[in-house]
Design a protein around this motif. Sequence first.
Motif, PDB file in Angstrom:
ATOM      1  N   ILE A 433       0.837  -1.202   0.000  1.00  0.00           N
ATOM      2  CA  ILE A 433       0.000   0.000   0.000  1.00  0.00           C
ATOM      3  C   ILE A 433       0.871   1.251   0.000  1.00  0.00           C
ATOM      4  O   ILE A 433       0.635   2.203  -0.742  1.00  0.00           O
ATOM      5  N   ALA A 438      -0.344  -1.752  -4.414  1.00  0.00           N
ATOM      6  CA  ALA A 438      -1.623  -2.361  -4.059  1.00  0.00           C
ATOM      7  C   ALA A 438      -2.749  -1.692  -4.835  1.00  0.00           C
ATOM      8  O   ALA A 438      -3.594  -2.354  -5.432  1.00  0.00           O
ATOM      9  N   GLN A 439      -2.716  -0.377  -4.834  1.00  0.00           N
ATOM     10  CA  GLN A 439      -3.800   0.388  -5.455  1.00  0.00           C
ATOM     11  C   GLN A 439      -3.930   0.080  -6.940  1.00  0.00           C
ATOM     12  O   GLN A 439      -5.030   0.060  -7.487  1.00  0.00           O
ATOM     13  N   VAL A 442      -5.660  -3.676  -7.362  1.00  0.00           N
ATOM     14  CA  VAL A 442      -6.997  -4.069  -6.913  1.00  0.00           C
ATOM     15  C   VAL A 442      -8.011  -3.786  -8.013  1.00  0.00           C
ATOM     16  O   VAL A 442      -7.850  -2.865  -8.817  1.00  0.00           O
ATOM     17  N   PRO A 447     -14.004  -0.476   0.403  1.00  0.00           N
ATOM     18  CA  PRO A 447     -13.327  -1.385   1.340  1.00  0.00           C
ATOM     19  C   PRO A 447     -12.983  -2.736   0.708  1.00  0.00           C
ATOM     20  O   PRO A 447     -12.029  -3.394   1.127  1.00  0.00           O
ATOM     21  N   LEU A 450      -9.375  -3.154  -0.326  1.00  0.00           N
ATOM     22  CA  LEU A 450      -8.446  -3.532   0.740  1.00  0.00           C
ATOM     23  C   LEU A 450      -8.563  -5.025   1.042  1.00  0.00           C
ATOM     24  O   LEU A 450      -7.560  -5.715   1.253  1.00  0.00           O
ATOM     25  N   SER A 451      -9.810  -5.534   1.022  1.00  0.00           N
ATOM     26  CA  SER A 451     -10.000  -6.968   1.266  1.00  0.00           C
ATOM     27  C   SER A 451      -9.233  -7.800   0.239  1.00  0.00           C
ATOM     28  O   SER A 451      -8.650  -8.831   0.575  1.00  0.00           O
ATOM     29  N   LEU A 453      -6.465  -7.080  -1.270  1.00  0.00           N
ATOM     30  CA  LEU A 453      -5.044  -7.071  -0.936  1.00  0.00           C
ATOM     31  C   LEU A 453      -4.762  -7.958   0.276  1.00  0.00           C
ATOM     32  O   LEU A 453      -3.842  -8.777   0.268  1.00  0.00           O
ATOM     33  N   ILE A 454      -5.584  -7.787   1.328  1.00  0.00           N
ATOM     34  CA  ILE A 454      -5.372  -8.582   2.548  1.00  0.00           C
ATOM     35  C   ILE A 454      -5.500 -10.065   2.219  1.00  0.00           C
ATOM     36  O   ILE A 454      -4.710 -10.888   2.667  1.00  0.00           O
ATOM     37  N   ALA A 543      -7.436  -4.819  10.818  1.00  0.00           N
ATOM     38  CA  ALA A 543      -7.393  -4.871   9.353  1.00  0.00           C
ATOM     39  C   ALA A 543      -8.741  -5.332   8.796  1.00  0.00           C
ATOM     40  O   ALA A 543      -9.233  -4.792   7.803  1.00  0.00           O
ATOM     41  N   GLY A 547     -11.636  -3.704   6.119  1.00  0.00           N
ATOM     42  CA  GLY A 547     -11.972  -4.401   4.866  1.00  0.00           C
ATOM     43  C   GLY A 547     -13.377  -4.968   4.912  1.00  0.00           C
ATOM     44  O   GLY A 547     -14.358  -4.245   4.702  1.00  0.00           O
TER      45      GLY A 547
END
Lengths: 561, 200
Positions: A433, A438-439, A442, A447, A450-451, A453-454, A543, A547
């Motif tokens: 990130i 990351a951006q 995705v 949200p 972010l999920s 990526l996680i 986290a 997400g």
Amino acid sequence: MQADLLQAALYAVVLVALAVPLGLYMARVYTGDVTFLAPVEKTLLGAAGGGGEQSWCTYAVSLLLFNAAGFALLLAILMFQNVLPLNPQGFDGLSWHLAFNTAVSFVTNTNWQSYGGETTMSNLSQMVGLTTQNFLSAATGMALAAAVARGFAGRQVRTVGNFWTDMTRSVLYILLPLSLVLAVVFAALGMPQTLAGSVDATTLEGAKQTIAIGPVASQLAIKQLGTNGGGFFNVNSAHPFENPLAITNYLSMLAILVIPVAFCFTYGRMIGDRRQGLALFAAMGVLLVAGFAALYAAEHAGNPLHAAFVEPVTGNMEGKEQRFGLIGSVLWAATTTAASNGSVNAMHDSLTPLAGMVAMLNMQLGEIVYGGVGVGLTGMLLFVIITVFLAGLMVGRTPEYLGKKIEAKEVKLAALTLLIMPIGVLVLGGLAIAVGTAQSSVQDAGPHGLSELIYAYTSATGNNGSAFAGFNANTPWHNTFLGLAMLLGRFGYMLPILAIAGSLGTKMPAPPTAGTFPTHGTVFVVLLVATILIVGALTFLPALALGPIAEQVSMLAGTTF
Amino acid sequence: MSQIRATLVLLAVFTLLTGIAYPLAITGIAEAVFPAKAKGSLVEVNGTVVGSRLIGQSFTSDRYFHGRPSATSGTDPNDPSKTVEQPYNAAASTGSNLAPTSKSLAEAVAARAQALGPGRQPADLVTASGSGLDPHISPAGAYAQVERVATARKLAPAAVRTLVDSRVEGREFGILGEPRVNVLELNLALDKLPPGGAGS
């Protein structure tokens, strides 16, 4: 609903009925009491000349060497598949970062796939490259579990077995026979098995349809049995060729969990106290059932954002296949994330937010809800060490497990492994990130981005391999760092538990006294489950709140992104 | 040194055994015992391969039952540098992977439902399948299309409905999976219906 729960109950019953005898058989394999292939085994090990009993250090060196060589061979096959035979579609060699990522992925039993199988891999790569590592990475994990069980059971011994023998026996007596049977059954049920690359058809409306095909059944059998999970096709077991029927779906789900569950019973037999194995089986079972129930509830409720247009009876069907229905997809999602298998039969990216969170949490707990073959058991034993340590603190006694004193060295090693998931997920994910990669990878805004990526970094560190597949991982950055996360999540657990086993093997068990805290029975199972959940929740709740939980709240509020 | 030898010997042997002998043995067995399935369960009509009974295909004509929405894409035939929507591309499977809170998913679901008619529609007809190649729809999804197909073919709706009835596959062994209809097989059977007469 009733039919759904009936299918789930039937699954649980058949799974345990298969796992118990298999587990006891596997114990006999590792103690050398299964000998029907003894001449083959002797010839092989004679030619290899890997020596006799090994200390935990030598065992670890053998394991690492064997995995490093497997990595190098696979890397070479992938990078040079364009000049190697059996490439009917004429695919190019893989880029260095994709080849690195894929080689690490299959050697660590992760089978994370940054590529689409039918558009990237030659038949040679699929067979000689990937299928081989499907066997050998699984056998590596199983050998580890055998060595660890010996260490835990040992009475003042300095050795934990021989890696070459354990690995060879895992393939010859367990993985290969089961795969042969399952692959033939799969072929009989309609999975293709051919060396052709594709078939051209003319559809009823006159269009041309090119249908990718290949040696699917053989790869599928070991992909499930070895908790590998790497699909022949991009969409893995959602593809009708990888999973043509509800019965293949059912058999695949059994194959995913049968060896990990069996290891609980193998362990009980090998340490000579089946109650200890049963306690682990029960703790894992509680977590699996809880995860399944939450996943099912979330998916069955469906997506309120679509409620005005969709008949509510079937729940959320985006990314799912009609022949499995909701239950066949949800049960699979629960087992594949719990078992560190990572094959999917539905697109996890389109799961409702809380269902996606359960899938993540299954992995974030450390892949110990039965977990990968062998490594699920050893991962759970690390939590056992932590739990007896905590219990010892509470009553002010030196913690013991199997009558052996758990001392500072063992506790430190076990506590060290608690850092692996956070480093892989939060540190490496956060780094992505921070640098902006990351951006750009995705797919979804809000949200859910972010999920995605996680999920990717969780899956890699947990050696699971499933994905929120909208995330574009095939970039130099993510291929490299996801590869590092996989290595960390594999060997970062293996070496400490092997060291603990080596250390415990040298100790003499003391007979239990009135003050001994028993590590079987309900109280211990509850403590163990609580420890696992507290560690997992404390680490990942922040986290997850940003997400999937934020997404759930948005969804209920009617917000789209 | 002995460790290195063991590594090389066992890696070579197991590559031959599990990477070559095992898949080839399964290929040999499958091609000998289940040749049609080994080659992909292909369906031929008058000597031409029209598809695989396991793989869905794109139907857009009103004269045919339609399968589920498919998220696959392919190379633009007019410009190889571009990727365009290409439903049921069986050389590159994929789902939509869209998030539950995705705006484009919500819009797609609404548009697909409205195209089918007012009110709520069967979930399988308005959501993309996981593979993009799902060969099946639900019985409700098939019945929802009976009127349209019957009108386009100038058949009695009852005749088409009877045909669907005969094509509904129940749960396997009475318990596993979901009831379903294979769209390609249904459409092949539809093509064999005598024009006009059957339902009169």
